[in-house]
Structure formats: C-alpha cells, structure tokens
Design a protein around this motif. Structure first.
Motif, PDB file in Angstrom:
ATOM      1  N   ALA A 132      -2.686 -15.482  -6.836  1.00  0.00           N
ATOM      2  CA  ALA A 132      -3.281 -14.379  -6.074  1.00  0.00           C
ATOM      3  C   ALA A 132      -2.229 -13.690  -5.205  1.00  0.00           C
ATOM      4  O   ALA A 132      -2.219 -12.460  -5.075  1.00  0.00           O
ATOM      5  N   ASN A 133      -1.334 -14.487  -4.628  1.00  0.00           N
ATOM      6  CA  ASN A 133      -0.293 -13.909  -3.777  1.00  0.00           C
ATOM      7  C   ASN A 133       0.695 -13.089  -4.593  1.00  0.00           C
ATOM      8  O   ASN A 133       1.151 -12.024  -4.165  1.00  0.00           O
ATOM      9  N   PHE A 134       1.041 -13.612  -5.778  1.00  0.00           N
ATOM     10  CA  PHE A 134       1.984 -12.869  -6.610  1.00  0.00           C
ATOM     11  C   PHE A 134       1.345 -11.582  -7.120  1.00  0.00           C
ATOM     12  O   PHE A 134       2.002 -10.538  -7.193  1.00  0.00           O
ATOM     13  N   THR A 135       0.072 -11.640  -7.459  1.00  0.00           N
ATOM     14  CA  THR A 135      -0.625 -10.430  -7.881  1.00  0.00           C
ATOM     15  C   THR A 135      -0.639  -9.398  -6.767  1.00  0.00           C
ATOM     16  O   THR A 135      -0.442  -8.200  -7.003  1.00  0.00           O
ATOM     17  N   ALA A 136      -0.850  -9.854  -5.530  1.00  0.00           N
ATOM     18  CA  ALA A 136      -0.825  -8.940  -4.392  1.00  0.00           C
ATOM     19  C   ALA A 136       0.547  -8.280  -4.263  1.00  0.00           C
ATOM     20  O   ALA A 136       0.645  -7.083  -3.951  1.00  0.00           O
ATOM     21  N   PHE A 137       1.603  -9.054  -4.509  1.00  0.00           N
ATOM     22  CA  PHE A 137       2.947  -8.484  -4.476  1.00  0.00           C
ATOM     23  C   PHE A 137       3.119  -7.451  -5.580  1.00  0.00           C
ATOM     24  O   PHE A 137       3.703  -6.371  -5.352  1.00  0.00           O
ATOM     25  N   GLN A 138       2.603  -7.745  -6.783  1.00  0.00           N
ATOM     26  CA  GLN A 138       2.700  -6.787  -7.875  1.00  0.00           C
ATOM     27  C   GLN A 138       1.969  -5.484  -7.543  1.00  0.00           C
ATOM     28  O   GLN A 138       2.432  -4.401  -7.892  1.00  0.00           O
ATOM     29  N   LEU A 139       0.848  -5.598  -6.881  1.00  0.00           N
ATOM     30  CA  LEU A 139       0.102  -4.391  -6.507  1.00  0.00           C
ATOM     31  C   LEU A 139       0.866  -3.565  -5.485  1.00  0.00           C
ATOM     32  O   LEU A 139       0.731  -2.336  -5.451  1.00  0.00           O
ATOM     33  N   ARG A 140       1.695  -4.235  -4.671  1.00  0.00           N
ATOM     34  CA  ARG A 140       2.537  -3.494  -3.726  1.00  0.00           C
ATOM     35  C   ARG A 140       3.787  -2.938  -4.409  1.00  0.00           C
ATOM     36  O   ARG A 140       4.477  -2.088  -3.846  1.00  0.00           O
ATOM     37  N   SER A 141       4.094  -3.443  -5.604  1.00  0.00           N
ATOM     38  CA  SER A 141       5.249  -2.979  -6.389  1.00  0.00           C
ATOM     39  C   SER A 141       4.773  -2.685  -7.812  1.00  0.00           C
ATOM     40  O   SER A 141       5.090  -3.411  -8.757  1.00  0.00           O
ATOM     41  N   PRO A 142       4.010  -1.632  -7.987  1.00  0.00           N
ATOM     42  CA  PRO A 142       3.318  -1.408  -9.266  1.00  0.00           C
ATOM     43  C   PRO A 142       4.187  -0.875 -10.398  1.00  0.00           C
ATOM     44  O   PRO A 142       3.714  -0.781 -11.534  1.00  0.00           O
ATOM     45  N   VAL A 160       0.358 -12.284 -14.810  1.00  0.00           N
ATOM     46  CA  VAL A 160       1.489 -11.430 -14.454  1.00  0.00           C
ATOM     47  C   VAL A 160       1.540 -10.225 -15.378  1.00  0.00           C
ATOM     48  O   VAL A 160       1.719  -9.077 -14.935  1.00  0.00           O
ATOM     49  N   PHE A 161       1.360 -10.456 -16.675  1.00  0.00           N
ATOM     50  CA  PHE A 161       1.409  -9.368 -17.648  1.00  0.00           C
ATOM     51  C   PHE A 161       0.287  -8.346 -17.411  1.00  0.00           C
ATOM     52  O   PHE A 161       0.487  -7.140 -17.592  1.00  0.00           O
ATOM     53  N   ARG A 162      -0.882  -8.826 -16.995  1.00  0.00           N
ATOM     54  CA  ARG A 162      -2.019  -7.921 -16.795  1.00  0.00           C
ATOM     55  C   ARG A 162      -1.746  -6.919 -15.681  1.00  0.00           C
ATOM     56  O   ARG A 162      -2.335  -5.830 -15.672  1.00  0.00           O
ATOM     57  N   HIS A 163      -0.892  -7.269 -14.761  1.00  0.00           N
ATOM     58  CA  HIS A 163      -0.582  -6.372 -13.653  1.00  0.00           C
ATOM     59  C   HIS A 163       0.816  -5.786 -13.784  1.00  0.00           C
ATOM     60  O   HIS A 163       1.451  -5.416 -12.796  1.00  0.00           O
ATOM     61  N   LEU A 181       7.838 -13.271  -0.932  1.00  0.00           N
ATOM     62  CA  LEU A 181       7.174 -12.098  -1.500  1.00  0.00           C
ATOM     63  C   LEU A 181       5.962 -11.696  -0.689  1.00  0.00           C
ATOM     64  O   LEU A 181       5.592 -10.511  -0.652  1.00  0.00           O
ATOM     65  N   ASP A 182       5.313 -12.671  -0.025  1.00  0.00           N
ATOM     66  CA  ASP A 182       4.149 -12.358   0.803  1.00  0.00           C
ATOM     67  C   ASP A 182       4.503 -11.382   1.919  1.00  0.00           C
ATOM     68  O   ASP A 182       3.650 -10.613   2.379  1.00  0.00           O
ATOM     69  N   ARG A 183       5.758 -11.410   2.355  1.00  0.00           N
ATOM     70  CA  ARG A 183       6.179 -10.606   3.503  1.00  0.00           C
ATOM     71  C   ARG A 183       6.890  -9.325   3.091  1.00  0.00           C
ATOM     72  O   ARG A 183       7.479  -8.650   3.937  1.00  0.00           O
ATOM     73  N   LEU A 184       6.830  -9.003   1.790  1.00  0.00           N
ATOM     74  CA  LEU A 184       7.642  -7.903   1.277  1.00  0.00           C
ATOM     75  C   LEU A 184       6.797  -6.857   0.568  1.00  0.00           C
ATOM     76  O   LEU A 184       5.932  -7.179  -0.245  1.00  0.00           O
ATOM     77  N   SER A 185       7.086  -5.606   0.881  1.00  0.00           N
ATOM     78  CA  SER A 185       6.493  -4.476   0.165  1.00  0.00           C
ATOM     79  C   SER A 185       7.624  -3.609  -0.354  1.00  0.00           C
ATOM     80  O   SER A 185       8.436  -3.093   0.426  1.00  0.00           O
ATOM     81  N   ALA A 186       7.679  -3.472  -1.681  1.00  0.00           N
ATOM     82  CA  ALA A 186       8.771  -2.716  -2.303  1.00  0.00           C
ATOM     83  C   ALA A 186       8.187  -1.765  -3.341  1.00  0.00           C
ATOM     84  O   ALA A 186       8.213  -2.038  -4.544  1.00  0.00           O
ATOM     85  N   PRO A 187       7.645  -0.643  -2.913  1.00  0.00           N
ATOM     86  CA  PRO A 187       6.955   0.264  -3.847  1.00  0.00           C
ATOM     87  C   PRO A 187       7.859   0.874  -4.909  1.00  0.00           C
ATOM     88  O   PRO A 187       7.369   1.300  -5.956  1.00  0.00           O
ATOM     89  N   ALA A 188       9.190   0.915  -4.662  1.00  0.00           N
ATOM     90  CA  ALA A 188      10.115   1.500  -5.647  1.00  0.00           C
ATOM     91  C   ALA A 188      10.752   0.449  -6.541  1.00  0.00           C
ATOM     92  O   ALA A 188      11.623   0.775  -7.355  1.00  0.00           O
TER      93      ALA A 188
END
Length: 498
Positions: free
Chosen positions: A350-360, A380-383, A322-329
């Motif tokens: 922190a890393n998973f939250t960063a992934f969530q921010l890239r996939s909001p 996870v729920f907060r984001h 997930l650190d290497r992935l950006s999936a905005p859709a």
C-alpha cells in the motif's frame, strides 16, 4: 666494344703511349699532377653538391609554403588538430601534433582547448618529482584560461603522511580552473586533510566533484570543517561519508546530480531534503531497523528524474524513505537489495502504491534481488501504465508464471504495462517460472513487419525494441528463442551476472 672516356683499358693504353720513353721520375710527376687535378675537381664537386642540395631545399620549402595545409586559416588548422585528438589517448595525441614541426607546435601551444582533456596526476611521484612537476606546470599553462579536468591519485597514502609536494602545489595553483575533480587514493580512502586543502581553494569553475571515501586524519580537536561553499557552479557530487566525526558542507541546493554512500539512512534523507533542485540521485545506505512512527512530512522534489536506492546491511527496510518522498517528475527508479543480509525487506504494498501515485510517470524500473511476491510485482505493474523499460535481476521469487501471464497480451483484453518495449531479465537463481510461458508472453506482444504494414494487429501494446534474457537456459528454450529471432523479434540470450 668501343672504348669510352671512362674505359679503364683505353686509359691504360693512352697513358702507356704518353709515358713511352719516360723515366720513373717523370711518371711520378705525372701522378702528382693528376692528383692535384683530382683535388681541384673534388672541391668543385663538393661546391656543386652543396648548391644542388640548397636548391632542392629551396624547392621543398617553396612547395611547403604553397601546400594546401598552409593555406588554411590558423583557426581551421586548430580545429583539425582538435578533431584528431581522441579522449582515451589525448595526451599522446596532443604531444604528437606539437612535435611535427615548429609551425604546428606554435599553433598547438597557442590553442588552449587542445590541453584541456582530463589528466591523471600522481601525487606520490618521488624519483622524478621535479621533472614531473615541471611537465605538469607546462601542460596546465598551455590550457589557460580554460577549465580543466583532473584526477588525483595517491596509491600508498597512510595516516600521518602529508599530501604535499611540488606536484600537488602545481595542481592546487589552478584550482580556480578545475571543471572536474576526482580523488582516487589508496583503497579508495581519501585523507580529510587533502579535502580540506581543496575546499579552502577558490573553485570558481568546478561543476563535478568526486571525493571518494573521506578518511578522518585531522585531529578531533581541530574545529575546521570541510566546506565547499566556494564552488558556485558545482552541480554533480559523488561522495562516501562514513565517519560521524566529519562534517562536510556542500551547497546542496545547487546540485542536480548526487551519488552518496552514507549510513544511517536518516542522514541520507536529511541531505536529500536540502537538494531542492536535484535531478539524478543515487544512494547506497542501510535500511531502517525500526519503522519511524507517525505520519511523515512529505518532501517534494519537483525536478527529480532518476532515483537509485541500493541497500546493504542487516535491514532491507526502505519504505520509510519512499513514504517521505514526492517526485512527480520521476522517470527512472532503481531498487537494489543485493547486499542486504535479510529475506525481509518489509515491502508494504500500500505504501509503495501511494509512492507510485505521487510519481505517476515512471518509465524505467530496475529491480535487483527483491523479496517481493508475485502479487506485489503485479500490483506494481498495475500502477505503472507509463512503464517502457523493465529490468529484473535475481527476482525469480516474484517473476513466476502468474506474473508472466499477467503481462501476456490477449486479444480483446487490457494488458499490464501496455507501453513496455524494453525488457531485461537476469536469471541468477533457480527458475520459478515455466520457460514456454515466458516465451509465449514475449511472443504475444510482438508484431512482425508484415503485420504492422498490413495493420493486421491493433497497436494495443507496444512492439518490442529490445528483449534480453540473461542466464543459463535449456536447449529447448534456446530453440524457442531462435524461432522468435527468425520472426524478426529483437531478442538476445546472454550469460547472467547482473
């Protein structure tokens, strides 16, 4: 009782009077004369019966010609045939229609789409191989020129045994018309030699390909690779690839759907990096034993809608993926740790939250047998403000009273995942939560029809559309659930099992 012309008694009296004074020879002559007349009458009767039956057949034929079914245009009759054919019995249904009468057979045989349902071809049919091959040839010919869907089976394949027969030749002959192809061999193993033969064909119409698990049966010295670049329409691929000696080339950039079982995870990610138009991706792989060093390059997949990761083996580390992935859709995310042999998935919040921010915009989250803590899941729920569907299987460690309480709606306060309306919880282990707290949380996010109609409760959180609780629960808990059901809440209790 008055005598009738056919009264036996009357006829006896008549003949007795006629033969009075006649000799036995005279009577014998009378008998021969009557028998001759009988023969003549029987011939006349037979002729009349034949004429009658012919007229009856004529009437039936005329009625047949003016029957409503025969006034329909052929195109409409073919459409009716098509509507009567069921997917699960299309072979039987199609043959039945074509055997009703010669007219229907002619229409059926000239309607290719009736013969395009998915067929399963047994490549190891030996006893009646020619008959099977001839029937298959006829079936495939009637479907021309439309695309067809084929599943190839070979239950008892072993290395060194060639997959070549009149049956396979008939199937390969129409390879350019395959729309869907699935290979299902013994124990799920598919010989690479068969895959190579398929890859060498023109695959002009192929859209969906299920290769199963490819087994190396080609000599290592053979430089031939498995290349599917002759499939310009290929969009969906399912494949298991565990042999490092095999090289499979696919037009990855064309794919929209990919299901891949492969080890190690670096290979999976390298393949994904080539799938720039991927929409649905599902991977079964092992986790990383060592976390890669340095800042990874981010792979952007702008069309990725659904991602599923299922990990197996002795490492549950998936965060590097997930650190290497950006999936905005991204809308649907599934994480399954059920086949890992470790209690440590190296979840880095922190890393998973960063992934969530890239996939909001994730709306569906499925999590199975995770080792998250309660605090991890709440983060996870907060984001996940867009989350509408949540499924938790074997996640008792993180789904405790604190996590449940955080989901509870209280007047005047903001609730986590306010759009959540579809919830499935599968309890597979001992509970880490209090049952009445779970019921209270579910009830707090529900509004009855009367409350909705009267606008008595603000629409701060979504109204439940589906709540499913799986597992074994106590009678008291079941009573509380039944109370919610009486209020109209769509909640169900079901046996557990994922």
């Amino acid at each position: 009782m008055a005598a009738t012309p056919f009264s036996v008694h009357a006829i006896i009296l008549e003949q007795a009077e006629r033969t009075s004074g006649s000799s036995k020879a005279d009577i014998q002559r009378f008998i021969q004369e009557s028998e001759s007349r009988i023969t003549v009458l029987e011939l006349q009767i037979t002729s009349l019966i034949e004429r009658r039956d012919r007229e009856r057949t004529t009437v039936a034929a005329l009625r047949h010609l003016i029957a409503p079914i025969h006034t329909l245009p052929i195109e409409l009759l073919a459409e009716i045939f098509n509507l009567t054919i069921r997917d699960d019995s299309h072979i039987k249904d199609t043959f039945l229609i074509s055997h009703i009468c010669s007219d229907w057979r002619r229409v059926a045989h000239s309607t290719p789409r009736l013969w395009t349902g998915r067929i399963r071809v047994n490549l190891e049919c030996r006893d009646s191989e020619k008959v099977y091959a001839d029937g298959l040839k006829a079936w495939l010919a009637r479907s021309a020129p439309l695309p067809v869907s084929v599943s190839l089976t070979f239950r008892h394949w072993d290395k060194g045994r060639p997959v070549s027969s009149p049956i396979s030749e008939e199937v390969l002959r129409v390879a350019s018309r395959w729309r869907f192809l699935k290979l299902k061999m013994s124990h799920g193993i598919v010989p690479a030699s068969l895959v190579r033969r398929i890859a060498e064909c023109r695959l002009d119409e192929l859209e969906e390909l299920d290769l199963g698990e490819i087994e190396q049966d080609i000599p290592i010295s053979d430089p031939t690779t498995l290349s599917f670049h002759t499939a310009p329409r290929l969009r969906k691929l399912r494949m298991t690839l565990d042999s490092g000696s095999l090289q499979v080339f696919v037009p990855w950039a064309q794919l929209t759907d990919l299901t891949l079982h492969c080890h190690p995870p670096d290979i999976v990610f390298d393949i994904l990096a080539q799938c720039i138009n991927i929409v649905n991706a599902s991977f079964v792989t092992s986790g990383w034993f060592e976390v890669p060093h340095g800042n990874p390059d981010i792979l952007a997949l702008p069309h990725l809608h659904a991602l599923s990761l299922k990990l197996y083996g002795r490492s549950g580390r998936f965060i590097p993926f997930l650190d290497r992935l950006s999936a905005p859709a991204l809308k649907k995310l599934s994480l399954d740790f059920g086949e890992t042999f470790t209690d440590d998935s190296e979840w880095i919040q922190a890393n998973f939250t960063a992934f969530q921010l890239r996939s909001p915009d994730i709306t569906q989250l499925n999590m199975s047998y995770s080792t998250l803590t309660s605090d991890d899941l709440r983060t996870v729920f907060r984001h996940a403000s867009c989350l509408t569907h949540l499924k938790l299987v074997g996640c008792e460690r993180c789904f405790d009273d604190d996590c449940i309480a955080a989901l509870r709606y209280t007047d005047g306060t903001e609730s986590l995942v306010p759009r959540l309306h579809h919830f499935v919880f599968d309890k597979t282990y001992a509970m880490a939560f209090t049952e009445h707290i779970l019921v209270g949380m579910i009830a707090s996010r529900w509004r009855t029809d009367a409350q909705v109609a009267a606008h008595l409760v603000p629409d701060v959180v979504a109204r439940w559309t589906h709540v499913e609780l799986r597992g074994n629960y106590k009678r008291k808990f079941k009573n509380m659930v039944e109370d919610l059901q009486r209020q109209g809440l769509p909640i169900q209790l079901r046996p557990g099992g994922g």
